[in-house]
Design a protein around this motif. Structure first.
Motif, mmCIF file in Angstrom:
data_model
loop_
_atom_site.group_PDB
_atom_site.id
_atom_site.type_symbol
_atom_site.label_atom_id
_atom_site.label_comp_id
_atom_site.label_asym_id
_atom_site.label_seq_id
_atom_site.Cartn_x
_atom_site.Cartn_y
_atom_site.Cartn_z
ATOM 1 N N VAL A 22 -23.125 -96.310 -26.953
ATOM 2 C CA VAL A 22 -21.820 -95.632 -26.922
ATOM 3 C C VAL A 22 -21.240 -95.549 -28.329
ATOM 4 O O VAL A 22 -20.731 -94.498 -28.750
ATOM 5 N N GLN A 23 -21.313 -96.625 -29.082
ATOM 6 C CA GLN A 23 -20.803 -96.621 -30.453
ATOM 7 C C GLN A 23 -21.581 -95.648 -31.332
ATOM 8 O O GLN A 23 -20.979 -94.908 -32.132
ATOM 9 N N LEU A 24 -22.896 -95.617 -31.188
ATOM 10 C CA LEU A 24 -23.700 -94.682 -31.966
ATOM 11 C C LEU A 24 -23.404 -93.239 -31.594
ATOM 12 O O LEU A 24 -23.379 -92.356 -32.455
ATOM 13 N N ARG A 25 -23.173 -92.983 -30.315
ATOM 14 C CA ARG A 25 -22.829 -91.624 -29.869
ATOM 15 C C ARG A 25 -21.529 -91.170 -30.519
ATOM 16 O O ARG A 25 -21.415 -90.049 -31.013
ATOM 17 N N LYS A 26 -20.541 -92.062 -30.535
ATOM 18 C CA LYS A 26 -19.259 -91.725 -31.159
ATOM 19 C C LYS A 26 -19.402 -91.508 -32.655
ATOM 20 O O LYS A 26 -18.781 -90.616 -33.228
ATOM 21 N N ALA A 27 -20.233 -92.311 -33.309
ATOM 22 C CA ALA A 27 -20.387 -92.236 -34.759
ATOM 23 C C ALA A 27 -21.226 -91.043 -35.210
ATOM 24 O O ALA A 27 -20.938 -90.434 -36.244
ATOM 25 N N THR A 28 -22.259 -90.697 -34.449
ATOM 26 C CA THR A 28 -23.190 -89.654 -34.886
ATOM 27 C C THR A 28 -22.993 -88.317 -34.190
ATOM 28 O O THR A 28 -23.426 -87.293 -34.705
ATOM 29 N N GLY A 29 -22.407 -88.347 -32.986
ATOM 30 C CA GLY A 29 -22.278 -87.124 -32.210
ATOM 31 C C GLY A 29 -23.571 -86.701 -31.542
ATOM 32 O O GLY A 29 -23.660 -85.621 -30.963
ATOM 33 N N ARG A 30 -24.593 -87.543 -31.606
ATOM 34 C CA ARG A 30 -25.890 -87.226 -31.007
ATOM 35 C C ARG A 30 -26.096 -88.020 -29.721
ATOM 36 O O ARG A 30 -25.589 -89.132 -29.590
ATOM 37 N N ASN A 31 -26.867 -87.451 -28.801
ATOM 38 C CA ASN A 31 -27.215 -88.167 -27.574
ATOM 39 C C ASN A 31 -27.983 -89.435 -27.923
ATOM 40 O O ASN A 31 -28.768 -89.453 -28.869
ATOM 41 N N GLN A 32 -27.749 -90.480 -27.146
ATOM 42 C CA GLN A 32 -28.442 -91.757 -27.326
ATOM 43 C C GLN A 32 -29.087 -92.126 -25.994
ATOM 44 O O GLN A 32 -28.543 -91.854 -24.934
ATOM 45 N N PHE A 33 -30.244 -92.752 -26.070
ATOM 46 C CA PHE A 33 -30.980 -93.167 -24.889
ATOM 47 C C PHE A 33 -31.169 -94.670 -24.921
ATOM 48 O O PHE A 33 -31.539 -95.220 -25.952
ATOM 49 N N VAL A 34 -30.904 -95.326 -23.798
ATOM 50 C CA VAL A 34 -31.205 -96.749 -23.650
ATOM 51 C C VAL A 34 -32.476 -96.825 -22.821
ATOM 52 O O VAL A 34 -32.535 -96.290 -21.713
ATOM 53 N N VAL A 35 -33.498 -97.464 -23.383
ATOM 54 C CA VAL A 35 -34.790 -97.548 -22.716
ATOM 55 C C VAL A 35 -35.216 -98.992 -22.528
ATOM 56 O O VAL A 35 -34.843 -99.868 -23.309
ATOM 57 N N ARG A 36 -35.987 -99.237 -21.473
ATOM 58 C CA ARG A 36 -36.594 -100.556 -21.231
ATOM 59 C C ARG A 36 -37.971 -100.527 -21.878
ATOM 60 O O ARG A 36 -38.769 -99.636 -21.630
ATOM 61 N N THR A 37 -38.251 -101.537 -22.708
ATOM 62 C CA THR A 37 -39.477 -101.527 -23.500
ATOM 63 C C THR A 37 -40.607 -102.331 -22.883
ATOM 64 O O THR A 37 -41.765 -102.090 -23.191
ATOM 65 N N GLY A 38 -40.304 -103.349 -22.090
ATOM 66 C CA GLY A 38 -41.339 -104.236 -21.589
ATOM 67 C C GLY A 38 -41.645 -105.380 -22.543
ATOM 68 O O GLY A 38 -42.452 -106.242 -22.249
ATOM 69 N N ASN A 39 -41.000 -105.404 -23.693
ATOM 70 C CA ASN A 39 -41.169 -106.460 -24.685
ATOM 71 C C ASN A 39 -40.096 -107.523 -24.447
ATOM 72 O O ASN A 39 -38.904 -107.215 -24.531
ATOM 73 N N PRO A 40 -40.460 -108.774 -24.160
ATOM 74 C CA PRO A 40 -39.449 -109.800 -23.867
ATOM 75 C C PRO A 40 -38.522 -110.107 -25.042
ATOM 76 O O PRO A 40 -37.390 -110.535 -24.837
ATOM 77 N N LEU A 41 -38.958 -109.863 -26.267
ATOM 78 C CA LEU A 41 -38.084 -110.100 -27.417
ATOM 79 C C LEU A 41 -37.133 -108.935 -27.680
ATOM 80 O O LEU A 41 -36.123 -109.094 -28.352
ATOM 81 N N GLN A 42 -37.461 -107.766 -27.177
ATOM 82 C CA GLN A 42 -36.580 -106.595 -27.270
ATOM 83 C C GLN A 42 -36.718 -105.794 -25.977
ATOM 84 O O GLN A 42 -37.338 -104.743 -25.935
ATOM 85 N N PRO A 43 -36.145 -106.310 -24.885
ATOM 86 C CA PRO A 43 -36.347 -105.648 -23.590
ATOM 87 C C PRO A 43 -35.688 -104.275 -23.494
ATOM 88 O O PRO A 43 -36.123 -103.439 -22.707
ATOM 89 N N PHE A 44 -34.661 -104.029 -24.295
ATOM 90 C CA PHE A 44 -33.975 -102.737 -24.308
ATOM 91 C C PHE A 44 -33.839 -102.287 -25.750
ATOM 92 O O PHE A 44 -33.703 -103.097 -26.659
ATOM 93 N N ARG A 45 -33.855 -100.969 -25.930
ATOM 94 C CA ARG A 45 -33.571 -100.437 -27.262
ATOM 95 C C ARG A 45 -32.820 -99.131 -27.122
ATOM 96 O O ARG A 45 -32.843 -98.482 -26.076
#
Length: 62
Positions: A22-45
């Motif tokens: 949400v913060q990146l969308r407001k700052a850049t004006g571009r669509n942002q996607f939240v994805v599940r990675t399957g990596n336990p150290l970074q499960p979402f990006r």
């Protein structure tokens, strides 16, 4: 694998990734996607691009 620290556990949550998107969308004006990675150290990006084949789209912040 050792357990995650309390801070990493907080930062790795979906809610944090969504808030960042949400913060990146407001700052850049571009669509942002939240994805599940399957990596336990970074499960979402957060990304401006669609998820890779081995990732799952959870939400699009438009």
């Amino acid at each position: 694998m050792t357990s995650l620290s309390a801070l990493r556990n907080k930062l790795c949550r979906f809610e944090h990734a969504y808030a960042c998107a949400v913060q990146l969308r407001k700052a850049t004006g571009r669509n942002q996607f939240v994805v599940r990675t399957g990596n336990p150290l970074q499960p979402f990006r957060v990304s401006e691009t669609m998820p890779a084949d081995d990732e799952h789209l959870l939400v699009r912040v438009a």
